[in-house]
Scaffold this active site. Structure first.
Site, PDB file in Angstrom:
ATOM      1  N   HIS A  29       2.171  -6.836  -8.993  1.00  0.00           N
ATOM      2  CA  HIS A  29       2.517  -6.285  -6.991  1.00  0.00           C
ATOM      3  C   HIS A  29       3.773  -6.188  -6.499  1.00  0.00           C
ATOM      4  O   HIS A  29       4.666  -5.682  -6.003  1.00  0.00           O
ATOM      5  CB  HIS A  29       2.181  -7.573  -6.347  1.00  0.00           C
ATOM      6  CG  HIS A  29       2.209  -6.877  -4.987  1.00  0.00           C
ATOM      7  ND1 HIS A  29       3.011  -7.927  -3.895  1.00  0.00           N
ATOM      8  CD2 HIS A  29       1.963  -6.562  -3.997  1.00  0.00           C
ATOM      9  CE1 HIS A  29       2.999  -7.269  -3.298  1.00  0.00           C
ATOM     10  NE2 HIS A  29       2.135  -6.517  -2.851  1.00  0.00           N
ATOM     11  N   HIS A  57       7.054  -5.615   6.866  1.00  0.00           N
ATOM     12  CA  HIS A  57       6.416  -5.457   5.776  1.00  0.00           C
ATOM     13  C   HIS A  57       7.936  -5.877   5.079  1.00  0.00           C
ATOM     14  O   HIS A  57       7.730  -6.635   3.612  1.00  0.00           O
ATOM     15  CB  HIS A  57       5.944  -4.090   5.558  1.00  0.00           C
ATOM     16  CG  HIS A  57       5.169  -3.589   4.208  1.00  0.00           C
ATOM     17  ND1 HIS A  57       5.970  -3.730   2.915  1.00  0.00           N
ATOM     18  CD2 HIS A  57       4.172  -4.307   4.080  1.00  0.00           C
ATOM     19  CE1 HIS A  57       4.886  -4.256   2.059  1.00  0.00           C
ATOM     20  NE2 HIS A  57       4.047  -4.495   2.455  1.00  0.00           N
TER      21      HIS A  57
END
Length: 724
Positions: A457, A611
């Protein structure tokens, strides 16, 4: 109608928190992650009630709310459904609930959310009518419109319908995930049966109605519902409704295999075929008489009654895209956000030879206030610059027609070494990543498809440059994906540095990935699953030992890792302060006496999706890390993540100022209460929206100066002021 008074039910079942010898976890200051997420999604829906939000954007927030719920049901409810069947003893360590208990609590809360959604949608629909946009029902049509709609049905819809009646020989067909159907209760010669008619996905979602005034339309599903009787001429229609099924889509490659030597491309193709055919977990029903179908649907789909949810609003909000095309340009200009153009690198002094610019100083870009174009131009230069011998990158999600992929292909075709870790298990982007991996492979890039049990990720790019007889590096570390589309709507940070030691760490990181070593330890970079968790916990322990002088500031998407939750409580109990900006899930309850009274948590929901992940430790010369990892167990223990320290004093100051501004937001921000809910901030100050402030700041044509040319108070003076 006072929509502000609508709150979710308070009588959600919770575990008895009385300690006993079998209990391991203290749940007095924690809450269930799924219920916290539902609170967050309600906050998304409430943006549609903000008078400062343009009208069409309000409708978009309802659409986002529904899309969020779809994914939540497919993934989180899907996973809990599996756990309830096969591992009911898996107790949630934040609430003490079993999987079945969690599901009951989720659907109880979800029923309340749908009531709010219906009321919000009705309110927004009435607002649209003030501007001539009419979302009509059959009963509201003029005679001429009724005739036109019926003719449209007979000529265009009826010929492609596939009605069925159900019997022992014709059982209920498979209901596709997120597709709509008309289901009917029929009678013929005293015998009751059921019928079902799929609403084809390829039909237009709205039908424009003949008129000389305004924008009247009717949703196609309403037309089909009204005229579906024509499909059953020999039956009496007792009752009918529209339904929409949501299915478990919680499939991952790691659930399918338990060994390392696996062809991930073939595996992902298999998983994509399976995804739409898993167990139903929710059925939405669009009529108040759903009770007529509850027993039938529960029996056919293996559901409990509380998994069947009635809604007056549209079950699917995909008609909004067609409505946008129907409305004229002036309407859209007046009822959507003002166009915003992010700051280009040239206006920051990032122009010319970009490689040399990064060698001169570190650069921080803040999306969407700064354009991602700066990163893409650096990659364009790297593709043809003779100094660059290799490009290495980890990719999780990409935009359609990705410029980055074009640059990587050109670099490979130019003879440079290009290594791409393409994570095929990026949920719902698997097919896109499969397609891009083939394009990159065909261009000559080396591709790594998977790391056996751990999703990669991280967001890392490494350029290796030849300098005579030596090598140098440019490293980019981001908090968000390399996706040009989401970079215009997600708030993220991107750091570029030529620091040789960080570059050496990044080079070793990629070498370890190529060797399958997921537990690397580096001098500067932190990596999950090896060093992120122990290092951050140690830094928090240091702040705890400072007592009242201890300080931590975290910004992330979600907070669920029990070890970090307990450590935050430890810092608080020692007298230290912890401030957090958590967009979504927050399993910690702040303000609990004796546990978390020195913790303050806020959430920002606005025009852009927050985010970024930022971790700050200490008041004096604070340590700052940015990167890809939330403090969730999946990120700290089960994914490959990277956090990078920030060393440049000017960039540290920029990040501190950014966090300070966000914590001042009292309009789009909400504060988490001890009840786990999100509450408006009432601080007596003038309204301040951090995202608006950043847009205004980025619109100024100012070039960032080197730190030694900055004027005003010293860095540490401003930091102390921020933490006071």
């Amino acid at each position: 109608m006072d929509l502000g008074e609508n709150r979710l039910a308070d009588n959600i079942p919770v575990a008895d928190n009385t300690p006993n010898e079998n209990e391991k976890w203290d749940t007095s200051f924690t809450q269930n992650r799924e219920l916290s997420w539902l609170n967050f999604n309600r906050r998304v829906l409430e943006e549609a009630l903000d008078d400062d939000v343009p009208l069409f954007e309000k409708l978009n927030f309802i659409k986002i709310f529904c899309s969020n719920l779809d994914e939540f049901c497919m993934v989180r409810v899907g996973r809990l459904t599996d756990l309830a069947l096969f591992n009911e003893d898996n107790i949630d360590n934040k609430s003490g609930l079993t999987p079945s208990g969690e599901l009951r609590a989720i659907f109880q809360k979800m029923q309340e959310l749908y009531l709010l959604k219906d009321r919000v949608f009705e309110k927004i629909d009435r607002e649209f009518e003030k501007y001539g946009v009419y979302n009509l029902t059959i009963d509201e049509l003029t005679n001429a419109q009724v005739r036109a709609v019926k003719k449209y049905f007979q000529d265009y819809i009826f010929p492609i319908l596939s009605p069925q009646t159900l019997s022992l020989h014709r059982p209920l067909p498979f209901l596709e995930n997120k597709s709509e159907y008309v289901i009917l209760k029929l009678e013929k010669k005293g015998k009751v049966t059921y019928g079902i008619v799929p609403i084809p996905n390829f039909l237009p979602k709205i039908i424009k109605l003949p008129t000389d005034l305004g924008y009247p339309f009717i949703r196609t599903s309403k037309v089909l519902y009204e005229h579906v009787d024509l499909c059953y001429p020999k039956f009496e229609i007792l009752q009918k409704t529209i339904i929409r099924v949501t299915r478990n889509a919680d499939l991952s490659a790691d659930d399918e295999v338990s060994y390392e030597d696996v062809d991930y491309r073939s595996l992902m193709k298999k998983i994509l075929k399976k995804r739409n055919r898993l167990q139903a977990v929710r059925v939405e029903v669009n009529e108040k008489d759903k009770e007529a179908f509850v027993d039938f649907l529960c029996g056919e789909l293996g559901l409990e009654p509380d998994q069947i949810i009635q809604s007056d609003a549209p079950l699917a909000m995909d008609y909004v895209s067609e409505l946008k095309e129907y409305l004229d340009r002036d309407f859209m200009i007046n009822h959507t956000y003002d166009r915003y153009l992010p700051r280009l690198g040239e206006r920051m002094g990032f122009s010319g030879d970009l490689i040399e610019k990064v060698r001169e100083k570190d650069w921080l870009f803040s999306y969407p206030y700064d354009s991602m174009d700066s990163y893409l131009k650096l990659m364009d230069q790297a593709a043809h610059d003779d100094r660059v011998v290799s490009i290495k990158i980890t990719i999780y999600r990409l935009a359609n027609n990705s410029r980055l992929v074009d640059a990587l292909c050109r670099a490979a075709e130019a003879g440079k070494e290009v290594l791409v870790l393409m994570e095929l298990r990026a949920r719902f982007d698997e097919q896109s990543n499969l397609d891009y991996s083939r394009e990159l492979y065909d261009a000559g890039c080396d591709i790594i498809y998977g790391m056996g049990g751990y999703k990669v990720h991280s967001k890392v790019t490494l350029l290796t440059l030849k300098n005579g007889n030596s090598w140098s590096y440019i490293t980019q570390i981001g908090t968000g994906n390399y996706n040009e589309s989401t970079a215009m709507g997600y708030s993220d940070l991107s750091l570029m540095t030529a620091d040789p030691e960080i570059g050496n760490d990044a080079n070793n990181f990629f070498r370890n990935l190529q060797l399958g070593n997921l537990f690397g330890s580096y001098t500067h970079l932190l990596q999950s699953p090896s060093t992120v968790k122990p290092t951050l916990l140690d830094l928090m322990e240091n702040e705890k030992e400072k007592g009242p002088e201890g300080f931590c500031f975290f910004k992330m998407n979600s907070f669920t890792d029990r070890d970090f939750i307990d450590k935050v409580a430890d810092v608080s109990q020692a007298g230290g302060r912890v401030q957090m900006i958590i967009r979504g899930i927050n399993c910690l309850l702040p303000g609990i006496p004796g546990k978390t009274e020195n913790v303050e948590c806020r959430s920002i929901v606005g025009r852009f999706l927050e985010h970024a992940r930022v971790y700050i430790f200490g008041k004096e010369d604070p340590k700052i890390y940015i990167g890809s990892a939330d403090l969730m167990t999946r990120n700290t223990e089960h994914r490959v993540e990277i956090l990078c320290p920030v060393y440049d004093p000017q960039i540290k100051e920029e990040i501190l100022d950014f966090m300070n501004r966000q914590f001042q937001d009292n309009k789009k921000s909400r504060v988490f209460g001890p009840d786990g809910d999100l509450h408006p901030i009432e601080d007596g100050r003038d309204p301040f929206i951090a995202q608006n402030h950043f847009m205004e700041e980025s619109s100024k044509s100012l070039v960032k100066l080197p730190s030694d040319e900055k004027k005003g108070p010293s860095l540490w003076t401003r930091i102390k002021s921020f933490f006071s």
